[in-house]
Design a protein around this motif. Structure first.
Motif, PDB file in Angstrom:
ATOM      1  N   LEU A  56       0.835  -1.192   0.000  1.00  0.00           N
ATOM      2  CA  LEU A  56       0.000   0.000   0.000  1.00  0.00           C
ATOM      3  C   LEU A  56       0.874   1.248   0.000  1.00  0.00           C
ATOM      4  CD1 LEU A  56      -2.966   1.028   0.316  1.00  0.00           C
ATOM      5  CD2 LEU A  56      -2.592   0.971   2.784  1.00  0.00           C
ATOM      6  N   ASN A  57       0.541   2.179  -0.889  1.00  0.00           N
ATOM      7  CA  ASN A  57       1.197   3.476  -0.896  1.00  0.00           C
ATOM      8  C   ASN A  57       0.125   4.554  -0.821  1.00  0.00           C
ATOM      9  OD1 ASN A  57       2.411   5.925  -2.820  1.00  0.00           O
ATOM     10  ND2 ASN A  57       3.892   5.024  -1.416  1.00  0.00           N
ATOM     11  N   ILE A  58       0.193   5.397   0.197  1.00  0.00           N
ATOM     12  CA  ILE A  58      -0.808   6.441   0.412  1.00  0.00           C
ATOM     13  C   ILE A  58      -0.175   7.783   0.097  1.00  0.00           C
ATOM     14  CG2 ILE A  58      -2.363   7.510   2.080  1.00  0.00           C
ATOM     15  CD1 ILE A  58      -2.386   4.833   3.574  1.00  0.00           C
ATOM     16  N   GLN A  59      -0.818   8.526  -0.794  1.00  0.00           N
ATOM     17  CA  GLN A  59      -0.269   9.783  -1.281  1.00  0.00           C
ATOM     18  C   GLN A  59      -1.248  10.922  -1.002  1.00  0.00           C
ATOM     19  OE1 GLN A  59       0.403   9.025  -5.445  1.00  0.00           O
ATOM     20  NE2 GLN A  59       2.055   7.571  -5.069  1.00  0.00           N
ATOM     21  N   PRO A  60      -1.131  11.573   0.147  1.00  0.00           N
ATOM     22  CA  PRO A  60      -1.983  12.737   0.422  1.00  0.00           C
ATOM     23  C   PRO A  60      -1.702  13.849  -0.573  1.00  0.00           C
ATOM     24  CG  PRO A  60      -0.913  11.930   2.414  1.00  0.00           C
ATOM     25  CD  PRO A  60      -0.242  11.260   1.264  1.00  0.00           C
ATOM     26  N   GLU A  61      -2.685  14.708  -0.768  1.00  0.00           N
ATOM     27  CA  GLU A  61      -2.477  15.847  -1.652  1.00  0.00           C
ATOM     28  C   GLU A  61      -1.441  16.792  -1.060  1.00  0.00           C
ATOM     29  OE1 GLU A  61      -6.144  17.772  -2.555  1.00  0.00           O
ATOM     30  OE2 GLU A  61      -6.768  16.230  -3.993  1.00  0.00           O
ATOM     31  N   SER A  66       3.615  13.920   4.183  1.00  0.00           N
ATOM     32  CA  SER A  66       4.234  13.277   3.034  1.00  0.00           C
ATOM     33  C   SER A  66       3.685  11.866   2.827  1.00  0.00           C
ATOM     34  CB  SER A  66       5.749  13.225   3.226  1.00  0.00           C
ATOM     35  OG  SER A  66       6.069  12.487   4.400  1.00  0.00           O
ATOM     36  N   ASN A  67       4.049  11.301   1.696  1.00  0.00           N
ATOM     37  CA  ASN A  67       3.598   9.950   1.367  1.00  0.00           C
ATOM     38  C   ASN A  67       4.067   8.940   2.413  1.00  0.00           C
ATOM     39  OD1 ASN A  67       2.935  11.362  -0.888  1.00  0.00           O
ATOM     40  ND2 ASN A  67       4.048  10.062  -2.325  1.00  0.00           N
ATOM     41  N   PHE A  68       3.287   7.890   2.585  1.00  0.00           N
ATOM     42  CA  PHE A  68       3.726   6.794   3.436  1.00  0.00           C
ATOM     43  C   PHE A  68       3.212   5.485   2.863  1.00  0.00           C
ATOM     44  CE2 PHE A  68       0.085   8.982   5.255  1.00  0.00           C
ATOM     45  CZ  PHE A  68      -0.832   7.986   5.485  1.00  0.00           C
ATOM     46  N   GLY A  69       3.868   4.410   3.240  1.00  0.00           N
ATOM     47  CA  GLY A  69       3.544   3.108   2.673  1.00  0.00           C
ATOM     48  C   GLY A  69       2.973   2.166   3.699  1.00  0.00           C
ATOM     49  N   GLY A  70       2.951   0.896   3.323  1.00  0.00           N
ATOM     50  CA  GLY A  70       2.433  -0.111   4.230  1.00  0.00           C
ATOM     51  C   GLY A  70       1.912  -1.324   3.500  1.00  0.00           C
ATOM     52  N   GLN A  71       0.996  -1.993   4.142  1.00  0.00           N
ATOM     53  CA  GLN A  71       0.428  -3.225   3.590  1.00  0.00           C
ATOM     54  C   GLN A  71      -1.023  -3.330   4.033  1.00  0.00           C
ATOM     55  OE1 GLN A  71       1.264  -7.608   4.877  1.00  0.00           O
ATOM     56  NE2 GLN A  71       2.843  -7.103   3.367  1.00  0.00           N
ATOM     57  N   VAL A  84       0.879   0.588   8.626  1.00  0.00           N
ATOM     58  CA  VAL A  84       1.322   1.867   8.059  1.00  0.00           C
ATOM     59  C   VAL A  84       2.789   2.076   8.380  1.00  0.00           C
ATOM     60  CG1 VAL A  84       0.989   4.364   8.061  1.00  0.00           C
ATOM     61  CG2 VAL A  84      -0.991   2.841   8.304  1.00  0.00           C
ATOM     62  N   THR A  85       3.576   2.324   7.342  1.00  0.00           N
ATOM     63  CA  THR A  85       5.012   2.507   7.503  1.00  0.00           C
ATOM     64  C   THR A  85       5.378   3.966   7.283  1.00  0.00           C
ATOM     65  OG1 THR A  85       5.398   0.270   6.685  1.00  0.00           O
ATOM     66  CG2 THR A  85       7.282   1.760   6.709  1.00  0.00           C
ATOM     67  N   ALA A  86       6.145   4.530   8.214  1.00  0.00           N
ATOM     68  CA  ALA A  86       6.567   5.929   8.115  1.00  0.00           C
ATOM     69  C   ALA A  86       7.936   6.008   7.451  1.00  0.00           C
ATOM     70  CB  ALA A  86       6.580   6.554   9.507  1.00  0.00           C
ATOM     71  N   LEU A  87       8.667   7.094   7.705  1.00  0.00           N
ATOM     72  CA  LEU A  87       9.979   7.292   7.113  1.00  0.00           C
ATOM     73  C   LEU A  87      10.956   6.190   7.527  1.00  0.00           C
ATOM     74  CD1 LEU A  87      10.332  11.150   7.653  1.00  0.00           C
ATOM     75  CD2 LEU A  87       9.757   9.957   5.527  1.00  0.00           C
ATOM     76  N   LEU A  88      11.879   5.896   6.631  1.00  0.00           N
ATOM     77  CA  LEU A  88      12.941   4.917   6.872  1.00  0.00           C
ATOM     78  C   LEU A  88      12.403   3.516   7.125  1.00  0.00           C
ATOM     79  CD1 LEU A  88      15.243   7.100   9.187  1.00  0.00           C
ATOM     80  CD2 LEU A  88      15.376   6.804   6.692  1.00  0.00           C
ATOM     81  N   GLY A  89      11.173   3.250   6.694  1.00  0.00           N
ATOM     82  CA  GLY A  89      10.612   1.908   6.795  1.00  0.00           C
ATOM     83  C   GLY A  89      10.169   1.509   8.185  1.00  0.00           C
ATOM     84  N   LYS A 107       2.383   2.696  17.251  1.00  0.00           N
ATOM     85  CA  LYS A 107       3.658   2.158  17.714  1.00  0.00           C
ATOM     86  C   LYS A 107       4.641   3.248  18.090  1.00  0.00           C
ATOM     87  CE  LYS A 107       3.616  -2.477  15.951  1.00  0.00           C
ATOM     88  NZ  LYS A 107       4.508  -3.588  15.551  1.00  0.00           N
ATOM     89  N   LEU A 108       4.481   4.414  17.503  1.00  0.00           N
ATOM     90  CA  LEU A 108       5.404   5.501  17.810  1.00  0.00           C
ATOM     91  C   LEU A 108       5.190   6.035  19.219  1.00  0.00           C
ATOM     92  CD1 LEU A 108       5.369   7.462  14.430  1.00  0.00           C
ATOM     93  CD2 LEU A 108       6.946   5.673  15.187  1.00  0.00           C
TER      94      LEU A 108
END
Length: 250
Positions: A56-61, A66-71, A84-89, A107-108
């Motif tokens: 999964l890649n989420i791209q806010p306007e 910023s963009n973030f990824g995940g599964q 949901v994965t943030a910066l640096l994976g 988790k943060l």
């Protein structure tokens, strides 16, 4: 089935229905009959599945985070699971939705939230259910039509389906009869979706790009993109809340 074949099949089906029975009068196809035939065609072309996984890649306007990824992983009518994965994976959060509850692990901040769907629906004034979310994530949007008299009109290059009892609308592309965009309105929010990047997986045509525009108590505008899609392979949904996590309210 392409548009030309669909119209040919529909014409012969209507002729057959009109001619059945020795005492039945010939009946011209009505608007209701044509609308129902289109809805059935859309239903036949919706994604048929039991299990779904994808990157999964989420791209806010622009102007937002910023963009973030995940599964994303789903078991039909049972579980929606998102990491949901943030910066640096680094994994920032896990979300798990079941037919009756929503769970979130931050988790943060070493925190978690748990709320029943009924409480969330009352708090935010929505009638959207687990099944509605599940189907929206795969472009299966006929749930929006609800009960009542259905409407159909040509809105090139789409067919537009609606219901006389609400403001919800579905735009269906004419070649493959898959949902191209939707509009859903409730008292406290509006949701617009667009579907693009269709790819074939087995006998299914699945959108790999979903545009979301949500307005309400919470707002979001952007895109979700799927990659490495796997259909109908059993998966797991790891989700563990520890005693060291603090509980927060959504």
């Amino acid at each position: 089935m392409n548009k030309l074949k669909f119209h040919i099949v529909l014409m012969f089906a209507l002729l057959f229905l009109a001619s059945c029975g020795s005492h039945r009068k010939n009946v011209a196809p009505t608007e209701a009959m044509l609308t129902e035939a289109l809805i059935q065609q859309v239903e036949q072309n919706e994604t048929q599945w039991n299990w779904f996984t994808a990157k999964l890649n989420i791209q806010p306007e622009s102007g937002m985070i910023s963009n973030f990824g995940g599964q994303i992983r789903m078991q039909r009518d049972s579980v929606i699971w998102i990491s949901v994965t943030a910066l640096l994976g680094v994994e920032a959060a896990r979300i798990m939705i079941t037919p009756d509850s929503l769970f979130v692990i931050n988790k943060l901040e070493n925190a978690y939230a748990k709320e029943s769907f009924e409480k969330l629906k009352m708090r935010y004034g929505t009638e959207i259910s687990f099944l509605d979310i599940q189907n929206t994530l795969l472009g299966n949007s006929l749930w929006m039509l609800g009960m009542g008299e259905k409407t159909r009109e040509l809105d090139n290059p789409y067919y537009k389906l609606g219901n006389t009892s609400n403001y919800d609308r579905i735009w269906v592309e004419q070649q493959h009869f898959r949902t191209a965009k939707t509009y859903h309105a409730e008292r406290f929010f509006q949701l617009r979706t667009t579907y693009d990047g269709f790819e074939t997986f087995g006998s299914n045509l699945i959108p790999t790009e979903i545009g979301l525009d949500l307005k309400g108590m919470y707002t979001f505008a952007g895109k979700m993109k799927y990659s490495s899609v796997t259909l109908n392979e059993t998966t797991s949904f790891p989700f563990k809340v520890t005693s060291k996590m603090k509980r927060i309210r959504l």
